[in-house]
Design a protein around this motif. Structure first.
Motif, PDB file in Angstrom:
ATOM      1  N   SER A 264      -1.187 -11.020  -7.278  1.00 46.33           N
ATOM      2  CA  SER A 264       0.547 -10.928  -8.470  1.00 46.33           C
ATOM      3  C   SER A 264       0.927 -10.089  -7.873  1.00 46.33           C
ATOM      4  O   SER A 264       0.523  -8.471  -7.661  1.00 46.33           O
ATOM      5  CB  SER A 264      -0.149 -11.432 -10.165  1.00 46.33           C
ATOM      6  OG  SER A 264      -0.590  -9.805 -10.305  1.00 46.33           O
ATOM      7  N   LYS A 265       2.007 -10.120  -8.340  1.00 48.91           N
ATOM      8  CA  LYS A 265       3.584  -9.189  -8.044  1.00 48.91           C
ATOM      9  C   LYS A 265       4.937  -9.478  -8.712  1.00 48.91           C
ATOM     10  O   LYS A 265       5.073 -11.071  -8.951  1.00 48.91           O
ATOM     11  CB  LYS A 265       3.094  -9.009  -6.900  1.00 48.91           C
ATOM     12  CG  LYS A 265       4.231 -10.288  -5.949  1.00 48.91           C
ATOM     13  CD  LYS A 265       4.382 -10.133  -4.306  1.00 48.91           C
ATOM     14  CE  LYS A 265       4.295 -11.582  -4.048  1.00 48.91           C
ATOM     15  NZ  LYS A 265       3.699 -11.052  -2.319  1.00 48.91           N
ATOM     16  N   LYS A 266       5.554  -8.644  -9.285  1.00 48.89           N
ATOM     17  CA  LYS A 266       6.754  -8.370  -9.748  1.00 48.89           C
ATOM     18  C   LYS A 266       7.772  -7.427  -8.631  1.00 48.89           C
ATOM     19  O   LYS A 266       7.192  -6.420  -8.810  1.00 48.89           O
ATOM     20  CB  LYS A 266       6.535  -8.298 -10.755  1.00 48.89           C
ATOM     21  CG  LYS A 266       5.918  -8.365 -12.312  1.00 48.89           C
ATOM     22  CD  LYS A 266       5.972  -8.316 -13.794  1.00 48.89           C
ATOM     23  CE  LYS A 266       4.698  -8.655 -14.627  1.00 48.89           C
ATOM     24  NZ  LYS A 266       4.972  -7.959 -15.350  1.00 48.89           N
TER      25      LYS A 266
ATOM     26  N   SER B 294      -0.527  -6.015  -8.426  1.00 46.03           N
ATOM     27  CA  SER B 294      -1.152  -6.534  -9.510  1.00 46.03           C
ATOM     28  C   SER B 294      -2.508  -6.545  -8.144  1.00 46.03           C
ATOM     29  O   SER B 294      -2.679  -8.185  -7.302  1.00 46.03           O
ATOM     30  CB  SER B 294      -1.961  -7.286 -10.116  1.00 46.03           C
ATOM     31  OG  SER B 294      -3.232  -7.442 -10.718  1.00 46.03           O
ATOM     32  N   LEU B 295      -3.777  -5.942  -7.474  1.00 45.19           N
ATOM     33  CA  LEU B 295      -4.159  -6.285  -6.530  1.00 45.19           C
ATOM     34  C   LEU B 295      -5.835  -7.088  -5.854  1.00 45.19           C
ATOM     35  O   LEU B 295      -6.819  -7.132  -5.480  1.00 45.19           O
ATOM     36  CB  LEU B 295      -4.634  -4.727  -5.356  1.00 45.19           C
ATOM     37  CG  LEU B 295      -3.175  -4.147  -4.878  1.00 45.19           C
ATOM     38  CD1 LEU B 295      -3.462  -2.560  -4.561  1.00 45.19           C
ATOM     39  CD2 LEU B 295      -2.691  -4.792  -3.774  1.00 45.19           C
TER      40      LEU B 295
ATOM     41  N   ARG C  28      -7.488  -3.088  -9.375  1.00 46.34           N
ATOM     42  CA  ARG C  28      -6.312  -1.420  -8.497  1.00 46.34           C
ATOM     43  C   ARG C  28      -4.822  -2.686  -8.911  1.00 46.34           C
ATOM     44  O   ARG C  28      -5.197  -3.653  -9.135  1.00 46.34           O
ATOM     45  CB  ARG C  28      -7.026  -2.135  -6.822  1.00 46.34           C
ATOM     46  CG  ARG C  28      -8.309  -1.474  -6.658  1.00 46.34           C
ATOM     47  CD  ARG C  28      -8.891  -1.790  -5.325  1.00 46.34           C
ATOM     48  NE  ARG C  28      -8.429  -3.080  -4.740  1.00 46.34           N
ATOM     49  CZ  ARG C  28      -8.487  -2.798  -3.925  1.00 46.34           C
ATOM     50  NH1 ARG C  28      -8.792  -1.725  -2.535  1.00 46.34           N
ATOM     51  NH2 ARG C  28      -8.318  -4.109  -3.302  1.00 46.34           N
ATOM     52  N   TYR C  29      -3.820  -1.736  -8.903  1.00 43.27           N
ATOM     53  CA  TYR C  29      -2.128  -1.644  -8.728  1.00 43.27           C
ATOM     54  C   TYR C  29      -1.888  -0.888  -8.410  1.00 43.27           C
ATOM     55  O   TYR C  29      -1.775   0.419  -7.439  1.00 43.27           O
ATOM     56  CB  TYR C  29      -2.243  -1.466 -10.377  1.00 43.27           C
ATOM     57  CG  TYR C  29      -3.128  -2.671 -11.321  1.00 43.27           C
ATOM     58  CD1 TYR C  29      -2.581  -3.603 -11.278  1.00 43.27           C
ATOM     59  CD2 TYR C  29      -3.551  -2.048 -12.110  1.00 43.27           C
ATOM     60  CE1 TYR C  29      -2.719  -4.798 -13.180  1.00 43.27           C
ATOM     61  CE2 TYR C  29      -4.351  -2.397 -13.165  1.00 43.27           C
ATOM     62  CZ  TYR C  29      -4.358  -3.741 -13.183  1.00 43.27           C
ATOM     63  OH  TYR C  29      -4.650  -4.676 -14.271  1.00 43.27           O
ATOM     64  N   LEU C  30      -0.944  -1.193  -7.476  1.00 42.85           N
ATOM     65  CA  LEU C  30       0.501  -0.442  -6.900  1.00 42.85           C
ATOM     66  C   LEU C  30       1.284  -1.007  -7.595  1.00 42.85           C
ATOM     67  O   LEU C  30       2.199  -1.690  -7.996  1.00 42.85           O
ATOM     68  CB  LEU C  30       0.642  -0.926  -4.909  1.00 42.85           C
ATOM     69  CG  LEU C  30      -0.307  -0.534  -4.333  1.00 42.85           C
ATOM     70  CD1 LEU C  30      -0.059  -1.300  -3.118  1.00 42.85           C
ATOM     71  CD2 LEU C  30      -0.367   0.869  -4.254  1.00 42.85           C
TER      72      LEU C  30
ATOM     73  N   SER D 192      -2.568  -5.778 -16.631  1.00 45.24           N
ATOM     74  CA  SER D 192      -1.096  -5.090 -15.502  1.00 45.24           C
ATOM     75  C   SER D 192      -0.503  -4.920 -17.064  1.00 45.24           C
ATOM     76  O   SER D 192       0.635  -3.896 -16.369  1.00 45.24           O
ATOM     77  CB  SER D 192      -0.309  -6.877 -15.332  1.00 45.24           C
ATOM     78  OG  SER D 192      -1.467  -6.408 -13.812  1.00 45.24           O
ATOM     79  N   ASN D 193      -0.146  -5.752 -18.471  1.00 45.41           N
ATOM     80  CA  ASN D 193       0.590  -5.317 -19.703  1.00 45.41           C
ATOM     81  C   ASN D 193       0.434  -3.965 -19.674  1.00 45.41           C
ATOM     82  O   ASN D 193       1.247  -3.121 -19.909  1.00 45.41           O
ATOM     83  CB  ASN D 193       0.510  -6.223 -20.119  1.00 45.41           C
ATOM     84  CG  ASN D 193       1.322  -7.668 -19.609  1.00 45.41           C
ATOM     85  OD1 ASN D 193       1.967  -7.771 -19.249  1.00 45.41           O
ATOM     86  ND2 ASN D 193       0.549  -8.435 -20.730  1.00 45.41           N
ATOM     87  N   SER D 194      -0.525  -3.486 -19.904  1.00 46.83           N
ATOM     88  CA  SER D 194      -1.171  -2.122 -20.105  1.00 46.83           C
ATOM     89  C   SER D 194      -0.898  -0.836 -19.351  1.00 46.83           C
ATOM     90  O   SER D 194       0.517   0.030 -18.956  1.00 46.83           O
ATOM     91  CB  SER D 194      -3.117  -1.913 -20.497  1.00 46.83           C
ATOM     92  OG  SER D 194      -2.247  -2.589 -21.220  1.00 46.83           O
TER      93      SER D 194
END
Length: 146
Positions: free
Chosen positions: A86-88, A102-103, A111-113, A137-139
């Motif tokens: 997912s992405k924003k 969100s990877l 994992r997140y970038l 993701s929210n945190s």
């Protein structure tokens, strides 16, 4: 023989743990040592440094006044972002301005970038952050916004 198999499993698990950003195009930038280059700031934290956060791994790279390196990172982020679970994203003047990806992964291996490109607003600076840990993701967004 049983001891050998257990030892092999422990070694394999340890190897996977140390390569959180493996398989990502941005890994080459997060793992390289740019400490001697002007305008480059790197931060890497693991283990006890992050106990308070729920994260297992944090790596960041900020690049100022190095358009060649910034362009390479931008291309790598775009490739990794295309495969994100997912992405924003936000664009400004046709350029990627902010990207939060969100990877995938489960539990402590999520994992997140996060990518911020200040170039569209006239500042020659980009920031790339890789995060891994048991946070949603929210945190992660709340942590980044602090």
């Amino acid at each position: 023989m049983k001891k050998f198999i257990i030892l092999a499993i422990v070694i394999i698990i340890g190897c996977f743990d140390s390569f959180g950003q493996e398989g990502l195009n941005v890994a080459q930038f997060l793992d390289a040592d740019y400490s001697g280059q002007k305008g480059v700031t790197q931060v890497s934290m693991t283990g006890k440094q992050l106990e308070w956060s729920g994260l297992k791994k944090y790596k960041s790279l900020s690049v100022t006044d190095n358009s060649s390196l910034a362009d390479k990172i931008n291309r790598a982020v775009t490739k990794d972002g295309a495969k994100a679970a997912s992405k924003k994203v936000s664009y400004k003047d046709g350029q990627l301005y902010v990207g939060f990806y969100s990877l995938g992964g489960k539990g402590e291996h999520r994992r997140y970038l996060f990518y911020l490109n200040r170039r569209p607003v006239g500042e020659e600076k980009i920031t790339l952050i890789f995060l891994e840990g048991n946070m949603d993701s929210n945190s992660i967004m709340e942590l980044i916004n602090k």
